[in-house]
Design a protein around this motif. Structure first.
Motif, PDB file in Angstrom:
ATOM      1  N   THR A   1       1.387  -4.273   9.580  1.00  0.00           N
ATOM      2  CA  THR A   1       2.315  -3.316   8.986  1.00  0.00           C
ATOM      3  C   THR A   1       1.710  -1.915   8.924  1.00  0.00           C
ATOM      4  OG1 THR A   1       1.600  -4.046   6.767  1.00  0.00           O
ATOM      5  CG2 THR A   1       3.616  -5.018   7.659  1.00  0.00           C
ATOM      6  N   LEU A   2       0.393  -1.819   8.725  1.00  0.00           N
ATOM      7  CA  LEU A   2      -0.257  -0.511   8.751  1.00  0.00           C
ATOM      8  C   LEU A   2      -0.125   0.118  10.137  1.00  0.00           C
ATOM      9  CD1 LEU A   2      -2.021   1.526   7.193  1.00  0.00           C
ATOM     10  CD2 LEU A   2      -4.040   0.285   8.019  1.00  0.00           C
TER      11      LEU A   2
ATOM     12  N   ALA B   1       6.175   4.845  12.790  1.00  0.00           N
ATOM     13  CA  ALA B   1       7.356   5.363  12.099  1.00  0.00           C
ATOM     14  C   ALA B   1       7.228   5.030  10.613  1.00  0.00           C
ATOM     15  CB  ALA B   1       8.631   4.760  12.685  1.00  0.00           C
ATOM     16  N   PRO B   2       7.896   5.793   9.736  1.00  0.00           N
ATOM     17  CA  PRO B   2       7.767   5.560   8.294  1.00  0.00           C
ATOM     18  C   PRO B   2       8.214   4.160   7.873  1.00  0.00           C
ATOM     19  CG  PRO B   2       8.804   7.672   8.729  1.00  0.00           C
ATOM     20  CD  PRO B   2       8.740   6.959  10.040  1.00  0.00           C
TER      21      PRO B   2
ATOM     22  N   VAL C   1       0.872  -1.176   0.000  1.00  0.00           N
ATOM     23  CA  VAL C   1       0.000   0.000   0.000  1.00  0.00           C
ATOM     24  C   VAL C   1       0.906   1.221   0.000  1.00  0.00           C
ATOM     25  CG1 VAL C   1      -1.774   1.287   1.256  1.00  0.00           C
ATOM     26  CG2 VAL C   1      -1.812  -1.223   1.256  1.00  0.00           C
ATOM     27  N   PHE C   2       0.924   1.950  -1.110  1.00  0.00           N
ATOM     28  CA  PHE C   2       1.816   3.096  -1.236  1.00  0.00           C
ATOM     29  C   PHE C   2       1.312   4.273  -0.397  1.00  0.00           C
ATOM     30  CE2 PHE C   2       2.469   0.695  -5.192  1.00  0.00           C
ATOM     31  CZ  PHE C   2       3.831   0.478  -5.099  1.00  0.00           C
ATOM     32  N   SER C   3       2.236   4.981   0.211  1.00  0.00           N
ATOM     33  CA  SER C   3       1.885   6.098   1.080  1.00  0.00           C
ATOM     34  C   SER C   3       1.469   7.319   0.266  1.00  0.00           C
ATOM     35  CB  SER C   3       3.074   6.463   1.968  1.00  0.00           C
ATOM     36  OG  SER C   3       2.790   7.599   2.745  1.00  0.00           O
TER      37      SER C   3
ATOM     38  N   ASP D   1       2.662   2.236   3.277  1.00  0.00           N
ATOM     39  CA  ASP D   1       1.939   2.185   4.551  1.00  0.00           C
ATOM     40  C   ASP D   1       1.728   0.755   5.034  1.00  0.00           C
ATOM     41  OD1 ASP D   1       1.675   4.949   4.724  1.00  0.00           O
ATOM     42  OD2 ASP D   1      -0.251   4.973   3.677  1.00  0.00           O
ATOM     43  N   ALA D   2       1.723  -0.209   4.118  1.00  0.00           N
ATOM     44  CA  ALA D   2       1.474  -1.600   4.499  1.00  0.00           C
ATOM     45  C   ALA D   2       2.066  -2.520   3.446  1.00  0.00           C
ATOM     46  CB  ALA D   2      -0.019  -1.859   4.651  1.00  0.00           C
ATOM     47  N   ALA D   3       2.303  -3.776   3.852  1.00  0.00           N
ATOM     48  CA  ALA D   3       2.863  -4.769   2.934  1.00  0.00           C
ATOM     49  C   ALA D   3       2.479  -6.157   3.418  1.00  0.00           C
ATOM     50  CB  ALA D   3       4.382  -4.633   2.860  1.00  0.00           C
ATOM     51  N   THR D   4       2.617  -7.135   2.539  1.00  0.00           N
ATOM     52  CA  THR D   4       2.360  -8.518   2.926  1.00  0.00           C
ATOM     53  C   THR D   4       3.597  -9.107   3.580  1.00  0.00           C
ATOM     54  OG1 THR D   4       3.027  -9.322   0.738  1.00  0.00           O
ATOM     55  CG2 THR D   4       0.694  -8.858   1.060  1.00  0.00           C
TER      56      THR D   4
END
Length: 311
Positions: A188-189, A195-196, A134-136, A154-157
């Motif tokens: 991950t979200l 933090a980034p 999920v791109f920020s 923002d998130a990943a598998t």
């Protein structure tokens, strides 16, 4: 900087062997490899003991799903004193130099990242569209990441996610109640809001396409619907109107699987149970350290044994 790879495995012995071989061959050597085995019956634990004696093998005692496995993996990586945990399923096959660019960027960053994700491929340069991050939308994060040659997400598998365990200690573990699917996005979200986070294109991991978008999910539909609704309900940054729209969308998608469902009764049960539990119930929140309290003293001592790759 100490790094443990955490691999969650269940009855995929051949894939696990490829994964572990790739991990042991990393150009940046791992300090420990931890396999969380969900009580496999295909000989996978025996394979690990025979071919990979330096690998730490932890049996969960039953099939607790990917979510339960990663909860245990983060728990043990923290308990073993590591600074980072590289999380992945047993069907992930990292390129031999996949860890190195993650570590280099983590070590050079002026501000700590919550996690750094590998780029997931089908092999070579072919992007795996079934495992997109999920791109920020945060422009400042994108600019900062771009200056480092990365992409803000923002998130990943859980396919090669290098988690900063100092950040992980500030929140609860991956939620075991998710069992399969969406647990990685939720976790991950949550981390990226502390933090980034970034995706590093030079770090690549081969992974087969996910089945989550299939027209007939069978028994998995229950988890897909329930977990998506849990994620939507618990998102503090989503408006009520947006939540309602998203909920209706996922319920509608589940209903549209009806004509394709081989087992109609299973489909109906999955939709009803998934919608009810997703809207009424909630997943447990467990802080690091709480899972170890479930073990007997002997089991705890065994779990805490650190098997260094340098021995």
């Amino acid at each position: 900087m100490t790094v443990a790879a955490v691999v969650v495995s269940y009855n995929r012995k051949d894939l696990l062997e490829k994964c572990l071989a790739a991990l042991e061959g990393q150009t940046r050597a791992l300090d420990e490899i931890i396999v969380i085995d969900n009580s496999s019956t295909d000989g996978a634990p025996e394979l690990v003991k025979e071919l990979f004696p330096k690998v730490k093998l932890f049996d969960t005692g039953s099939n607790v799903g990917g979510a339960g496995g990663f909860a245990w993996g983060v728990e043990l990586a923290i308990a073993h004193g590591h600074e980072y945990a590289w999380l992945m399923d047993d069907d992930a096959e990292p390129e031999l130099d996949a860890l190195e660019p993650l570590i280099e960027l983590a070590g050079s960053a002026s501000e700590p990242y919550s996690f750094l994700a590998s780029m997931v491929t089908l092999g070579g340069n072919t992007i795996n569209t079934g495992n997109p991050p999920v791109f920020s939308n945060d422009i400042s994060r994108q600019v900062s990441a771009n200056l480092k040659g990365a992409i803000a997400i923002d998130a990943a598998t859980f396919v090669g996610v290098l988690v900063n365990l100092d950040v992980a200690r500030q929140t609860h573990l991956p939620q075991r109640d998710y069992f399969i699917w969406v647990d990685d996005t939720e976790y991950t979200l949550r981390l990226s809001r502390i933090a980034p986070a970034v995706m590093v294109r030079e770090s690549r991991i081969k992974h087969p396409l996910s089945k989550s978008g299939s027209k007939d999910m069978g028994w998995r539909l229950f988890y897909f619907l329930r977990n998506k609704l849990w994620l939507i309900r618990t998102d503090p940054q989503m408006s009520i109107q947006r939540k309602a729209f998203e909920i209706l969308g996922y319920v509608g998608a589940a209903l549209l699987q009806g004509p394709h469902a081989e087992d109609k009764k299973l489909w109906i049960r999955s939709v009803v149970r998934g919608a009810y539990q997703g809207l009424v119930k909630s997943a447990r929140k467990e802080l690091p350290g709480t899972l170890l309290d479930e073990l007997s003293p002997t089991e705890r001592d065994t779990a805490l044994e650190h098997k260094s790759m340098n021995v």
